[in-house]
Motif scaffolding. Structure first.
Motif, PDB file in Angstrom:
ATOM      1  N   SER A 177       0.834  -1.203   0.000  1.00 35.30           N
ATOM      2  CA  SER A 177       0.000   0.000   0.000  1.00 35.30           C
ATOM      3  C   SER A 177       0.866   1.249   0.000  1.00 35.30           C
ATOM      4  CB  SER A 177      -0.895  -0.019   1.249  1.00 35.30           C
ATOM      5  OG  SER A 177      -1.746   1.077   1.280  1.00 35.30           O
ATOM      6  N   ARG A 178       0.615   2.126  -0.988  1.00 33.33           N
ATOM      7  CA  ARG A 178       1.335   3.407  -1.072  1.00 33.33           C
ATOM      8  C   ARG A 178       0.456   4.471  -0.427  1.00 33.33           C
ATOM      9  NH1 ARG A 178       4.473   3.677  -6.690  1.00 33.33           N
ATOM     10  NH2 ARG A 178       4.805   5.724  -5.804  1.00 33.33           N
ATOM     11  N   GLN A 179       0.928   5.008   0.677  1.00 32.38           N
ATOM     12  CA  GLN A 179       0.143   5.931   1.496  1.00 32.38           C
ATOM     13  C   GLN A 179       0.874   7.262   1.619  1.00 32.38           C
ATOM     14  OE1 GLN A 179      -1.455   2.080   3.995  1.00 32.38           O
ATOM     15  NE2 GLN A 179      -0.636   3.755   5.154  1.00 32.38           N
ATOM     16  N   LYS A 225       4.668  16.156  -1.715  1.00 30.75           N
ATOM     17  CA  LYS A 225       3.989  14.869  -1.540  1.00 30.75           C
ATOM     18  C   LYS A 225       4.886  13.977  -0.695  1.00 30.75           C
ATOM     19  CE  LYS A 225       1.475  15.017  -5.866  1.00 30.75           C
ATOM     20  NZ  LYS A 225       1.284  14.435  -7.179  1.00 30.75           N
ATOM     21  N   PHE A 226       4.358  13.556   0.435  1.00 30.47           N
ATOM     22  CA  PHE A 226       5.080  12.646   1.322  1.00 30.47           C
ATOM     23  C   PHE A 226       4.560  11.246   1.057  1.00 30.47           C
ATOM     24  CE2 PHE A 226       5.897  10.447   5.296  1.00 30.47           C
ATOM     25  CZ  PHE A 226       7.225  10.751   5.485  1.00 30.47           C
ATOM     26  N   GLU A 265       9.518   8.818   1.487  1.00 32.58           N
ATOM     27  CA  GLU A 265      10.268   9.842   0.761  1.00 32.58           C
ATOM     28  C   GLU A 265       9.361  11.031   0.491  1.00 32.58           C
ATOM     29  OE1 GLU A 265       9.702   8.662  -3.888  1.00 32.58           O
ATOM     30  OE2 GLU A 265      11.256   7.580  -2.794  1.00 32.58           O
ATOM     31  N   ALA A 266       9.979  12.168   0.228  1.00 35.26           N
ATOM     32  CA  ALA A 266       9.252  13.361  -0.200  1.00 35.26           C
ATOM     33  C   ALA A 266       9.729  13.707  -1.600  1.00 35.26           C
ATOM     34  CB  ALA A 266       9.501  14.518   0.748  1.00 35.26           C
ATOM     35  N   ASP A 267       8.831  14.265  -2.426  1.00 34.79           N
ATOM     36  CA  ASP A 267       9.201  14.526  -3.818  1.00 34.79           C
ATOM     37  C   ASP A 267       9.776  15.910  -4.048  1.00 34.79           C
ATOM     38  OD1 ASP A 267       6.973  16.134  -3.650  1.00 34.79           O
ATOM     39  OD2 ASP A 267       5.956  15.258  -5.369  1.00 34.79           O
ATOM     40  N   ASP A 268      10.066  16.654  -3.004  1.00 32.67           N
ATOM     41  CA  ASP A 268      10.637  17.990  -3.130  1.00 32.67           C
ATOM     42  C   ASP A 268      12.080  17.947  -2.608  1.00 32.67           C
ATOM     43  OD1 ASP A 268      11.431  20.647  -2.855  1.00 32.67           O
ATOM     44  OD2 ASP A 268       9.411  21.319  -2.396  1.00 32.67           O
ATOM     45  N   ASP A 312      13.569  11.809   7.105  1.00 28.47           N
ATOM     46  CA  ASP A 312      14.374  10.846   7.835  1.00 28.47           C
ATOM     47  C   ASP A 312      13.507   9.630   8.123  1.00 28.47           C
ATOM     48  OD1 ASP A 312      16.115   9.457   9.376  1.00 28.47           O
ATOM     49  OD2 ASP A 312      16.377  11.006  10.901  1.00 28.47           O
ATOM     50  N   ALA A 313      13.727   8.550   7.378  1.00 30.34           N
ATOM     51  CA  ALA A 313      12.909   7.352   7.545  1.00 30.34           C
ATOM     52  C   ALA A 313      13.066   6.757   8.936  1.00 30.34           C
ATOM     53  CB  ALA A 313      13.276   6.319   6.486  1.00 30.34           C
TER      54      ALA A 313
END
Length: 187
Positions: free
Chosen positions: A72-74, A86-87, A121-124, A130-131
């Motif tokens: 699942s991509r959340q 987008k996080f 991850e963030a797209d910016d 930090d995972a």
């Protein structure tokens, strides 16, 4: 994580010994994900996918136990300094559901869900993620409806209501909130 996978394996095997009928299947669809909680102000829903498999163990003609394994991509969207970020968080979710017949082709589904955090991850480029701050396990309650459009095909609407914090920090009180619209095919 090994304990969770062992528990799921025991449930699969143990339930199959007592089940009258067993079906396996695949599922997939759209996620409409966001964060909820005291510190989730300003976040917006983001759309992504979920894909998985399930086993359905009939207890009687109206009730079945349905464990699933779902990628699942959340995550969520948020405006940071005028930039739409987008996080994205990826989970391996393990719902342990009861599926009960409500009417001729309608079924209610409900049960607990354990999510294993895979990565985030963030797209910016200006925002670092930090995972290590993400919790490794996410607990949720899954509630939904399914409608049989054919003998082995169903469409479903489900809400996964996060029960545990997703960020491992005392001051960050956010939980996952995911609406899933999907199709399942039983074999």
């Amino acid at each position: 994580m090994k304990k969770i996978l062992l528990l799921v394996a025991v449930l699969f095997v143990g339930t199959s010994l007592f089940a009258q009928d067993v079906q396996f299947g695949a599922k997939g669809g759209l996620n409409f994900a966001n964060w909820i909680g005291d510190d989730a102000d300003g976040t917006d829903m983001r759309t992504d996918i979920h894909l998985g498999a399930f086993a359905r163990f009939a207890i009687n003609e109206n009730i079945a136990f349905q464990p699933e394994l779902v990628y699942s991509r959340q995550g969520m969207k948020v405006d940071i300094n005028g930039s739409d970020v987008k996080f994205k968080s990826n989970y391996l979710n393990i719902p342990l559901l009861m599926r009960t017949k409500m009417a001729d082709k309608f079924h209610a589904i409900f049960g607990p869900q354990v999510g294993i955090h895979l990565n985030s991850e963030a797209d910016d480029g200006d925002v670092s993620v930090d995972a290590d701050n993400m919790k490794g396990v996410d607990l949720a309650l899954a509630l939904g409806l399914e409608y049989d459009v054919a003998d082995n095909v169903a469409i479903g609407l489900r809400y996964n209501w996060g029960l545990s914090k997703v960020i491992d920090a005392d001051d960050a009180k956010v939980r996952n909130s995911v609406i899933q619209l999907g199709v399942s095919v039983a074999f």
